[in-house]
Design a protein around this motif. Structure first.
Motif, PDB file in Angstrom:
ATOM      1  N   THR A 203       0.841  -1.189   0.000  1.00 55.11           N
ATOM      2  CA  THR A 203       0.000   0.000   0.000  1.00 55.11           C
ATOM      3  C   THR A 203       0.879   1.242   0.000  1.00 55.11           C
ATOM      4  O   THR A 203       1.991   1.240   0.542  1.00 55.11           O
ATOM      5  N   VAL A 204       0.365   2.291  -0.623  1.00 58.13           N
ATOM      6  CA  VAL A 204       1.097   3.549  -0.689  1.00 58.13           C
ATOM      7  C   VAL A 204       0.915   4.285   0.626  1.00 58.13           C
ATOM      8  O   VAL A 204      -0.213   4.474   1.103  1.00 58.13           O
ATOM      9  N   ALA A 205       2.009   4.701   1.203  1.00 57.86           N
ATOM     10  CA  ALA A 205       1.940   5.410   2.480  1.00 57.86           C
ATOM     11  C   ALA A 205       1.348   6.794   2.269  1.00 57.86           C
ATOM     12  O   ALA A 205       1.675   7.471   1.290  1.00 57.86           O
ATOM     13  N   PRO A 206       0.444   7.232   3.136  1.00 61.22           N
ATOM     14  CA  PRO A 206      -0.135   8.569   2.979  1.00 61.22           C
ATOM     15  C   PRO A 206       0.903   9.654   3.203  1.00 61.22           C
ATOM     16  O   PRO A 206       1.905   9.456   3.900  1.00 61.22           O
ATOM     17  N   LEU A 207       0.659  10.792   2.579  1.00 56.90           N
ATOM     18  CA  LEU A 207       1.572  11.913   2.742  1.00 56.90           C
ATOM     19  C   LEU A 207       1.531  12.414   4.183  1.00 56.90           C
ATOM     20  O   LEU A 207       0.466  12.476   4.800  1.00 56.90           O
ATOM     21  N   PRO A 208       2.673  12.762   4.726  1.00 61.47           N
ATOM     22  CA  PRO A 208       2.679  13.248   6.114  1.00 61.47           C
ATOM     23  C   PRO A 208       1.970  14.592   6.233  1.00 61.47           C
ATOM     24  O   PRO A 208       2.127  15.472   5.382  1.00 61.47           O
ATOM     25  N   VAL A 209       1.183  14.733   7.267  1.00 62.16           N
ATOM     26  CA  VAL A 209       0.465  15.977   7.519  1.00 62.16           C
ATOM     27  C   VAL A 209       1.371  16.912   8.309  1.00 62.16           C
ATOM     28  O   VAL A 209       1.936  16.506   9.329  1.00 62.16           O
ATOM     29  N   PRO A 210       1.556  18.157   7.846  1.00 66.67           N
ATOM     30  CA  PRO A 210       2.428  19.074   8.586  1.00 66.67           C
ATOM     31  C   PRO A 210       1.913  19.308   9.999  1.00 66.67           C
ATOM     32  O   PRO A 210       0.718  19.482  10.226  1.00 66.67           O
ATOM     33  N   THR A 211       2.827  19.291  10.936  1.00 66.14           N
ATOM     34  CA  THR A 211       2.477  19.539  12.335  1.00 66.14           C
ATOM     35  C   THR A 211       3.118  20.807  12.863  1.00 66.14           C
ATOM     36  O   THR A 211       3.038  21.077  14.056  1.00 66.14           O
ATOM     37  N   THR A 212       3.742  21.574  12.000  1.00 71.22           N
ATOM     38  CA  THR A 212       4.333  22.849  12.394  1.00 71.22           C
ATOM     39  C   THR A 212       3.760  23.959  11.533  1.00 71.22           C
ATOM     40  O   THR A 212       3.393  23.741  10.374  1.00 71.22           O
ATOM     41  N   CYS A 213       3.693  25.136  12.098  1.00 76.19           N
ATOM     42  CA  CYS A 213       3.168  26.292  11.377  1.00 76.19           C
ATOM     43  C   CYS A 213       4.107  26.653  10.233  1.00 76.19           C
ATOM     44  O   CYS A 213       5.334  26.667  10.391  1.00 76.19           O
ATOM     45  N   GLY A 214       3.540  26.960   9.080  1.00 80.28           N
ATOM     46  CA  GLY A 214       4.346  27.317   7.923  1.00 80.28           C
ATOM     47  C   GLY A 214       4.919  28.707   7.979  1.00 80.28           C
ATOM     48  O   GLY A 214       5.687  29.089   7.085  1.00 80.28           O
TER      49      GLY A 214
ATOM     50  N   ARG B 201      -0.931  27.298   2.498  1.00 79.35           N
ATOM     51  CA  ARG B 201      -0.071  27.065   3.651  1.00 79.35           C
ATOM     52  C   ARG B 201      -0.916  26.570   4.816  1.00 79.35           C
ATOM     53  O   ARG B 201      -2.126  26.776   4.855  1.00 79.35           O
ATOM     54  N   ARG B 202      -0.241  25.935   5.758  1.00 77.47           N
ATOM     55  CA  ARG B 202      -0.879  25.527   7.013  1.00 77.47           C
ATOM     56  C   ARG B 202      -0.286  26.390   8.119  1.00 77.47           C
ATOM     57  O   ARG B 202       0.912  26.302   8.417  1.00 77.47           O
ATOM     58  N   LEU B 203      -1.146  27.215   8.704  1.00 76.91           N
ATOM     59  CA  LEU B 203      -0.696  28.202   9.677  1.00 76.91           C
ATOM     60  C   LEU B 203      -1.399  27.990  11.002  1.00 76.91           C
ATOM     61  O   LEU B 203      -2.541  27.508  11.055  1.00 76.91           O
ATOM     62  N   CYS B 204      -0.719  28.385  12.059  1.00 76.52           N
ATOM     63  CA  CYS B 204      -1.330  28.331  13.382  1.00 76.52           C
ATOM     64  C   CYS B 204      -2.323  29.479  13.526  1.00 76.52           C
ATOM     65  O   CYS B 204      -2.381  30.395  12.699  1.00 76.52           O
ATOM     66  N   THR B 205      -3.091  29.433  14.595  1.00 74.31           N
ATOM     67  CA  THR B 205      -4.130  30.441  14.804  1.00 74.31           C
ATOM     68  C   THR B 205      -3.537  31.833  14.944  1.00 74.31           C
ATOM     69  O   THR B 205      -4.065  32.811  14.397  1.00 74.31           O
TER      70      THR B 205
ATOM     71  N   CYS C   7       5.668  30.559  11.479  1.00 70.88           N
ATOM     72  CA  CYS C   7       6.510  30.738  12.670  1.00 70.88           C
ATOM     73  C   CYS C   7       7.208  29.454  13.099  1.00 70.88           C
ATOM     74  O   CYS C   7       7.992  29.475  14.056  1.00 70.88           O
ATOM     75  N   ASN C   8       6.901  28.328  12.427  1.00 75.67           N
ATOM     76  CA  ASN C   8       7.537  27.033  12.706  1.00 75.67           C
ATOM     77  C   ASN C   8       7.263  26.515  14.117  1.00 75.67           C
ATOM     78  O   ASN C   8       8.016  25.688  14.635  1.00 75.67           O
ATOM     79  N   VAL C   9       6.205  26.980  14.735  1.00 73.50           N
ATOM     80  CA  VAL C   9       5.817  26.470  16.046  1.00 73.50           C
ATOM     81  C   VAL C   9       5.071  25.157  15.852  1.00 73.50           C
ATOM     82  O   VAL C   9       4.192  25.054  14.993  1.00 73.50           O
ATOM     83  N   GLU C  10       5.419  24.148  16.630  1.00 71.34           N
ATOM     84  CA  GLU C  10       4.760  22.851  16.504  1.00 71.34           C
ATOM     85  C   GLU C  10       3.363  22.927  17.096  1.00 71.34           C
ATOM     86  O   GLU C  10       3.168  23.303  18.243  1.00 71.34           O
ATOM     87  N   GLU C  11       2.385  22.596  16.265  1.00 72.56           N
ATOM     88  CA  GLU C  11       0.981  22.637  16.678  1.00 72.56           C
ATOM     89  C   GLU C  11       0.269  21.498  15.974  1.00 72.56           C
ATOM     90  O   GLU C  11       0.115  21.505  14.756  1.00 72.56           O
TER      91      GLU C  11
END
Length: 235
Positions: free
Chosen positions: A11-22, A42-46, A24-28
């Motif tokens: 099976t093809v592995a799913p793409l990793p979902v970003p866990t850091t803000c694009g 982009r995926r950004l924090c609040t 400020c690079n804060v892990e969220e």
């Protein structure tokens, strides 16, 4: 060469979902928003969603404006910040705001807009759990509305672009069909001219007849050429 055997049930592995803000690079891990900002998804924090769209909401009551930025801010009872140009309601800034006015975000630039309290701060049994209180919920809701608005605008722009390209493709197909019909007409005309000396006008089907050829075949061919010419003019 050796043949490599791959398992059929791989099976093809799913793409990793970003866990850091694009930004400020804060892990969220839980509160990242999908935002289209300056032509990029982009995926950004609040906090970054609100900081990058400072004119889209009131910094005091967190009401999201629609449209953004609000038109005729002065006549609509809004006060502009002298530093970040955000818009606040008159009822939010008070009766006698400072001149020049600075919004709460500029007064406390290092204070995060969105923060979660720990369980021990609100008296929960799990002291390390994080709690979304009323203030954090309002901040999170404002960021979610702004993020959804950016994606909606991007979808509308993509739809307009797709419709424009579809119209261009239809026009190109029409021109190509006309060119093919014209080539077919020229080819048939040249064949008849070489075979029986028929005379056709250069820009369309004609009704001239030569000698020694079946009149029924000529009528059918001329009718077909005229039909192609009529379809080209009516389409």
């Amino acid at each position: 060469m050796t043949k490599q055997n791959f398992p059929n049930n791989s099976t093809v592995a799913p793409l990793p979902v970003p866990t850091t803000c694009g930004n400020c690079n804060v892990e969220e891990r839980w509160f990242l928003h999908n935002v289209r900002h300056r032509g990029l998804y982009r995926r950004l924090c609040t906090n970054c969603v609100l900081r990058l769209h400072i004119q889209s909401f009131c910094p005091t009551c967190l009401l999201v404006y629609n449209p953004t930025p609000p038109p005729n801010a002065a006549s609509n009872g809004l006060v502009s910040c002298f530093k970040c140009y955000s818009y606040s309601h008159n009822s939010c800034v008070g009766v006698n705001p400072s001149h020049p006015y600075h919004c709460p975000l500029c007064v406390n630039p290092n204070t995060p807009l969105f923060s979660l309290k720990k369980g021990r701060e609100v008296g929960l049994g799990n002291e390390e759990s994080r709690v979304v209180d009323m203030k954090a919920a309002k901040v999170l809701l404002a960021a979610a509305k702004i993020a959804a608005g950016t994606v909606t605008k991007a979808a509308l722009a993509a739809r307009v672009e797709a419709e424009r390209r579809a119209k261009e493709a239809a026009f190109t197909r029409k021109r190509a069909r006309e060119a093919l019909e014209h080539v077919a007409y020229l080819t048939a005309r040249n064949k008849l001219k070489k075979k029986d000396g028929l005379q056709f006008p250069s820009n369309g089907p004609g009704l001239g007849y030569g000698n020694g050829i079946n009149r029924g075949i000529i009528n059918a061919l001329v009718w077909w050429l005229q039909l192609c010419h009529w379809r080209r003019r009516m389409s």
